[in-house]
Structure formats: structure tokens, C-alpha cells
Design a protein around this motif. Structure first.
Motif, PDB file in Angstrom:
ATOM      1  N   VAL A 176       8.319 -23.813 -26.333  1.00 38.91           N
ATOM      2  CA  VAL A 176       7.359 -22.939 -25.651  1.00 38.91           C
ATOM      3  C   VAL A 176       8.027 -22.202 -24.497  1.00 38.91           C
ATOM      4  N   ARG A 177       8.825 -22.914 -23.684  1.00 38.80           N
ATOM      5  CA  ARG A 177       9.520 -22.261 -22.581  1.00 38.80           C
ATOM      6  C   ARG A 177      10.439 -21.163 -23.088  1.00 38.80           C
ATOM      7  N   GLU A 178      11.158 -21.419 -24.173  1.00 44.33           N
ATOM      8  CA  GLU A 178      12.052 -20.403 -24.732  1.00 44.33           C
ATOM      9  C   GLU A 178      11.267 -19.193 -25.216  1.00 44.33           C
ATOM     10  N   ALA A 179      10.112 -19.434 -25.817  1.00 44.07           N
ATOM     11  CA  ALA A 179       9.294 -18.328 -26.318  1.00 44.07           C
ATOM     12  C   ALA A 179       8.647 -17.540 -25.188  1.00 44.07           C
ATOM     13  N   MET A 180       8.231 -18.226 -24.136  1.00 46.90           N
ATOM     14  CA  MET A 180       7.555 -17.573 -23.022  1.00 46.90           C
ATOM     15  C   MET A 180       8.517 -16.873 -22.078  1.00 46.90           C
ATOM     16  N   GLY A 181       9.780 -17.318 -22.053  1.00 46.44           N
ATOM     17  CA  GLY A 181      10.744 -16.748 -21.129  1.00 46.44           C
ATOM     18  C   GLY A 181      10.587 -17.315 -19.734  1.00 46.44           C
ATOM     19  N   PRO A 182      11.512 -16.990 -18.849  1.00 44.83           N
ATOM     20  CA  PRO A 182      11.498 -17.580 -17.506  1.00 44.83           C
ATOM     21  C   PRO A 182      10.283 -17.181 -16.675  1.00 44.83           C
ATOM     22  N   GLU A 183       9.664 -16.042 -16.969  1.00 42.16           N
ATOM     23  CA  GLU A 183       8.511 -15.588 -16.184  1.00 42.16           C
ATOM     24  C   GLU A 183       7.198 -16.193 -16.663  1.00 42.16           C
ATOM     25  N   GLY A 184       7.186 -16.754 -17.866  1.00 36.90           N
ATOM     26  CA  GLY A 184       5.969 -17.348 -18.395  1.00 36.90           C
ATOM     27  C   GLY A 184       5.620 -18.640 -17.681  1.00 36.90           C
ATOM     28  N   ARG A 185       4.349 -19.016 -17.756  1.00 39.83           N
ATOM     29  CA  ARG A 185       3.878 -20.247 -17.133  1.00 39.83           C
ATOM     30  C   ARG A 185       3.614 -21.272 -18.225  1.00 39.83           C
ATOM     31  N   VAL A 186       4.099 -22.478 -18.014  1.00 40.56           N
ATOM     32  CA  VAL A 186       3.942 -23.551 -19.005  1.00 40.56           C
ATOM     33  C   VAL A 186       3.287 -24.741 -18.323  1.00 40.56           C
ATOM     34  N   ARG A 187       2.171 -25.186 -18.885  1.00 38.47           N
ATOM     35  CA  ARG A 187       1.477 -26.375 -18.394  1.00 38.47           C
ATOM     36  C   ARG A 187       1.339 -27.352 -19.553  1.00 38.47           C
ATOM     37  N   ILE A 188       1.223 -28.633 -19.259  1.00 37.17           N
ATOM     38  CA  ILE A 188       1.079 -29.626 -20.321  1.00 37.17           C
ATOM     39  C   ILE A 188      -0.247 -30.358 -20.166  1.00 37.17           C
ATOM     40  N   ASP A 189      -0.741 -30.907 -21.275  1.00 38.40           N
ATOM     41  CA  ASP A 189      -1.994 -31.650 -21.294  1.00 38.40           C
ATOM     42  C   ASP A 189      -1.800 -32.909 -22.128  1.00 38.40           C
ATOM     43  N   ALA A 190      -1.883 -34.073 -21.458  1.00 38.30           N
ATOM     44  CA  ALA A 190      -1.670 -35.350 -22.146  1.00 38.30           C
ATOM     45  C   ALA A 190      -2.961 -36.019 -22.560  1.00 38.30           C
ATOM     46  N   ASN A 191      -4.121 -35.490 -22.154  1.00 40.92           N
ATOM     47  CA  ASN A 191      -5.410 -36.103 -22.489  1.00 40.92           C
ATOM     48  C   ASN A 191      -5.438 -37.602 -22.190  1.00 40.92           C
ATOM     49  N   GLY A 192      -4.819 -37.987 -21.076  1.00 40.90           N
ATOM     50  CA  GLY A 192      -4.838 -39.390 -20.668  1.00 40.90           C
ATOM     51  C   GLY A 192      -4.009 -40.304 -21.546  1.00 40.90           C
ATOM     52  N   GLY A 193      -3.033 -39.749 -22.252  1.00 40.04           N
ATOM     53  CA  GLY A 193      -2.301 -40.527 -23.249  1.00 40.04           C
ATOM     54  C   GLY A 193      -1.184 -41.406 -22.728  1.00 40.04           C
ATOM     55  N   TRP A 194      -0.857 -41.321 -21.445  1.00 42.22           N
ATOM     56  CA  TRP A 194       0.227 -42.127 -20.881  1.00 42.22           C
ATOM     57  C   TRP A 194      -0.297 -43.122 -19.839  1.00 42.22           C
ATOM     58  N   ASN A 195       0.414 -44.233 -19.675  1.00 39.28           N
ATOM     59  CA  ASN A 195       0.193 -45.041 -18.482  1.00 39.28           C
ATOM     60  C   ASN A 195       1.042 -44.448 -17.361  1.00 39.28           C
ATOM     61  N   VAL A 196       0.994 -45.024 -16.175  1.00 45.76           N
ATOM     62  CA  VAL A 196       1.672 -44.417 -15.024  1.00 45.76           C
ATOM     63  C   VAL A 196       3.180 -44.359 -15.232  1.00 45.76           C
ATOM     64  N   ASP A 197       3.770 -45.443 -15.718  1.00 44.92           N
ATOM     65  CA  ASP A 197       5.223 -45.447 -15.912  1.00 44.92           C
ATOM     66  C   ASP A 197       5.635 -44.438 -16.978  1.00 44.92           C
ATOM     67  N   GLU A 198       4.878 -44.382 -18.074  1.00 46.18           N
ATOM     68  CA  GLU A 198       5.191 -43.419 -19.129  1.00 46.18           C
ATOM     69  C   GLU A 198       5.061 -41.991 -18.623  1.00 46.18           C
ATOM     70  N   ALA A 199       4.019 -41.742 -17.842  1.00 51.31           N
ATOM     71  CA  ALA A 199       3.812 -40.392 -17.311  1.00 51.31           C
ATOM     72  C   ALA A 199       4.935 -40.001 -16.360  1.00 51.31           C
ATOM     73  N   GLU A 200       5.338 -40.923 -15.497  1.00 51.07           N
ATOM     74  CA  GLU A 200       6.427 -40.623 -14.563  1.00 51.07           C
ATOM     75  C   GLU A 200       7.708 -40.297 -15.325  1.00 51.07           C
ATOM     76  N   ARG A 201       8.005 -41.090 -16.345  1.00 54.82           N
ATOM     77  CA  ARG A 201       9.205 -40.847 -17.152  1.00 54.82           C
ATOM     78  C   ARG A 201       9.113 -39.502 -17.877  1.00 54.82           C
ATOM     79  N   ALA A 202       7.934 -39.194 -18.416  1.00 57.68           N
ATOM     80  CA  ALA A 202       7.760 -37.943 -19.144  1.00 57.68           C
ATOM     81  C   ALA A 202       7.905 -36.738 -18.218  1.00 57.68           C
TER      82      ALA A 202
END
Length: 332
Positions: free
Chosen positions: A129-155
Motif C-alpha cells: 500500500v505504501r508503495e502504491a500510495m507513494g511518500p505523500e499518501g497517508r496509510v493507516r491500519i485497522d486491527a479490529n482489536g486483533g492483538w494483545n498489548v505485546d503483539e500490538a507493540e511488536r507489530a
């Protein structure tokens, strides 16, 4: 706010139409999105809580639809709403094909933490997605609560190189969000709360706990445009208006919410009609040069007929509407 008088059940059922719209790519575990639409004095509205939701939760969605069909929408402060592209949990190679469906969008929200997938899958997808959007594009992620705290920090450590605009609902609970926000604050990745707002008994708890930098709000789950506006005002945090995978009718309610916000600092997640291969409006409410127009949507009768749900599903939705109407009636 004085509650709107509850219309009679027959007034809702009299115009009710149930549709089943196919998705271009599997999203949120489904290939077809069902919704019930009805018409009131102000126009058409949508009732489409996800099928696994219980009646008490779904009744809030019905209250939103009734308000939208029976009350004028708040005066808009803007004529068009900038929106993001939405990238389901697809293989990285499929990302360009998905983004092509979102005309002119400068922001992309990427689904991550999908069951059965790995962090490596997420990294590859976000990189594509970042490559397709280019450096000026905005990229956000949505995990829908799928990680615990340690997993989220690592991700978030692994995904930080892609210059994330924010991470939406990386963990499930308010307590987990607060802990994660404390751990990753130095990284400069804001934390957004979605399910912790729309599925919470107290939608303001996340703000009081300092567990999020911004809120993701949806008109149907919060009980309507006015209640959502009140939530944002009371929370005192920036807001992103998003969809619940609505038809164009439901999306227009989200657009009305975004149009009425005093401040709109982020592109909204209301471009999701582009995830469907069919809709009830012609043209559907899809992004044009990265934005959507403000205004009501009237479904096309021929499309309501063409995409009508099966007889048993129509019966299921009409019974659900009746049960949720009873819930609202009992609460007044």
C-alpha cells in the motif's frame, strides 16, 4: 435531546426492503452484505447491524435509522467529504487492484491482524500500500482489536517504517489501549479507538482513560447522527467518521455526520461502496476524486428488486426489525 416518538412497527415494515449486495473481495469474514432499508417522511434510511449482533445492540442501529428517516439531518458545514480507500486483508499482490476501485483517494486504511494470517502478511500488505500510495499518501491500519498489548507493540515496531497515520483499535479493551498508547508514545503513532466507542456501554470511557488520540465514529452503531455528534463533543478528541459496510443509503448518513462535525481533520472511512460489486443507488456513493458529496440517497426500485435477499432472509430481517422495535418501545 428529547427522544424521537417511535413510529409504529407497521410504518417501518410497510416500506421495508431487504437487499443482499455482493462484495468484490471477502471483507470482515463475509462475501455478501445484507441490509434492510425503509422510507420515512425525510427519506430512505438503513438498518444493517451485523447478523451476529444481539437485539439490544442492534436496537441502537434501528434508533439511528428511524432518526434518519423521520428527522431532518443537521445542517452541513461542508459540501464534500474526503474519504480513504479501504484495503481488506488481501495478499500484497492484490493491493493495486483494490486501490484502483477508490478514485483519487490520498489515504488508505489497511486491515491487519486477520485471523489465520501472520505479521509477515500484514507487513507485506502495508508495504504494498505504501508503495502504491507513494511518500505523500497517508496509510493507516485497522486491527479490529486483533492483538494483545505485546503483539500490538511488536507489530507497530515492524510497521513504523511505513509512516503510519494512526493505528485503529490495535487491542480490544480500553485498559489495553491505554497501556499500548503509553508504550508506543515515543514512536509518534497515534492510537484510534473504534470498537471501544461504538460497542461500549460507555462510549466516553476511552477518552476519560486517556486510551486514544482520536475516535473512529459510526452513525448507526452510536444511535444516529445527533448522538454521534454529542459523543465527539463530550470526548473532546478528533474524530474520523467511518462506515459499517453500509449500502449507499447508510453511507449518506455517515456523510451527513461528517458534514456536521465542527472539525474534520482526517479523511473519513466512507468510501466503502467501492468494495461492493452492486448497490441500491445509481450511481453508487463511491469516491470521485477522493471525496463524496453531501446529500440523501434514494434507492433505485429496479436495483432493490434485482438485489433483493432470498425469501427466508427477508423474513429473518423483518422479524429482527420487529424485535428491535420492541426493545426500543420497552425502553421508553
Amino acid at each position: 435531546m428529547t427522544p424521537l416518538p417511535l413510529p409504529a412497527l407497521d410504518d417501518l415494515l410497510g416500506t421495508a426492503r431487504v437487499v443482499a449486495l455482493p462484495l468484490a473481495t471477502r471483507f470482515r469474514g463475509i462475501d455478501v452484505r445484507e441490509a434492510l432499508l425503509f422510507e420515512g417522511p425525510e427519506g430512505w434510511a438503513e438498518f444493517s447491524p451485523f447478523t451476529e449482533y444481539g437485539d439490544a445492540e442492534a436496537a441502537t442501529w434501528l434508533a439511528a435509522a428511524i432518526e434518519d428517516a423521520w428527522m431532518p439531518r443537521p445542517a452541513p458545514l461542508r459540501e464534500r467529504i474526503p474519504v480513504n480507500a479501504t484495503v481488506p486483508a488481501v495478499a500484497a499482490a492484490s493491493v493495486p487492484r483494490v486501490l484502483e476501485r477508490f478514485d483519487g483517494c490520498r489515504t488508505a486504511k489497511v486491515k491487519v491482524a486477520e485471523a489465520g494470517q501472520t505479521l509477515a502478511d500484514d507487513i507485506a500488505r502495508v508495504r504494498a500500500v505504501r508503495e502504491a500510495m507513494g511518500p505523500e499518501g497517508r496509510v493507516r491500519i485497522d486491527a479490529n482489536g486483533g492483538w494483545n498489548v505485546d503483539e500490538a507493540e511488536r507489530a507497530l515496531h515492524a510497521l513504523a517504517e511505513f509512516d503510519l497515520e494512526y493505528a485503529e483499535q490495535p487491542c480490544t479493551t480500553v485498559e489495553e489501549l491505554a497501556e499500548l498508547r503509553r508504550r508506543v508514545k515515543y514512536m509518534g503513532i497515534p492510537i484510534a479507538a473504534d470498537e471501544s466507542v461504538r460497542k461500549a456501554a460507555d462510549p466516553l470511557a476511552v477518552a476519560r482513560a486517556g486510551a486514544a488520540d482520536l475516535l473512529v465514529i459510526k452513525a448507526q452503531p452510536l444511535g444516529g447522527v445527533r448522538r454521534a455528534l454529542e459523543t465527539v463533543a463530550e470526548a473532546g478528541l478528533p474524530a474520523v467518521v467511518s462506515s459499517a459496510l453500509d449500502t449507499s443509503v447508510g453511507l449518506s448518513m455517515g456523510v451527513a455526520l461528517a458534514a456536521a462535525l465542527a472539525d474534520l481533520d482526517y479523511d473519513c472511512g466512507l468510501g466503502t461502496a467501492s468494495l461492493f460489486t452492486a448497490d441500491v443507488a445509481d450511481p453508487p456513493l463511491e469516491p470521485d476524486a477522493g471525496s463524496l458529496p453531501v446529500g440523501r440517497i434514494t434507492p433505485v426500485r429496479a436495483l432493490l428488486d434485482e438485489h433483493a435477499a432470498s425469501t427466508d432472509r427477508v423474513h429473518w430481517w423483518r422479524e429482527r426489525l420487529a424485535r428491535c422495535h420492541a426493545v426500543l418501545q420497552g425502553g421508553r
